[in-house]
Design an enzyme around this catalytic site. Sequence first.
Site: not given
Ligand code: BG6
Ligand code: MG
Length: 212
Positions: A9, A11, A46, A49, A116, A118, A170
Amino acid sequence: MNIKGIIFDLDGVIVFTDKFHYLAWKAVSDELGIYFDEKINNRLRGVSRMDSLNIILENGAREYSEDEKHQIAEKKNEIYKGYLSQMTPSDVSDEVRKTLIELKRRGYLLAIGSSSKNTKYILERVALSDFFDAISDGTNIKKSKPDPEVFLKAAEFINLPACECAVVEDAFAGIDAAKSADMTAVAIGDATSCKKADIVIGSFSGLLKYFH
Ligand code: BG6
Ligand code: MG
């Protein structure tokens, strides 16, 4: 254990962007007058969004339209990306970097499995874009954790059956996803209290004890 690949993972495992998610959601919640704290934030680990926003809005005084939700999620992401843009390679600890290099040296295939969207931007900020053998993220999945899709895709990208993959997480949702995928689940950070984890590590270098 016949593990040949390790899926991380992002984040809260490789980088501590979980604190930026918290700050961005907090700013948005404060503006909406919706209660939000670290405990609620832990439920967002995890989770995608939009699913995160729906959890936050559970404490809202009214219903929000799909349009409003998209605007709120967009605003959160702009604030979040502001924090990400400040990241540098020093946001990956020496412990994480050295452990990743050592696992690669030991012959493991290494992948990212993150909800994510991002992910690639973050990896670029911390100079890890070219390090992993594969990246499975929020841009190639339909369902986020606890659904196993993101990890099954990562295994597919590194050409390994699920049973030869371990996942480092996590998030409780991530441990659930790893177990649904039939993978070995390694818990770190917030997930260490999750009973479903197969292995619990106190810190990242703990991986070296289990993966020889
Ligand atoms: C996960 C995070 O990795 O990504 C979450 O743990 C988050 O908290 C999810 O909401 C989506 O992320 P992003 O960057 O696409 O908004
Ligand atoms: Mg995480």
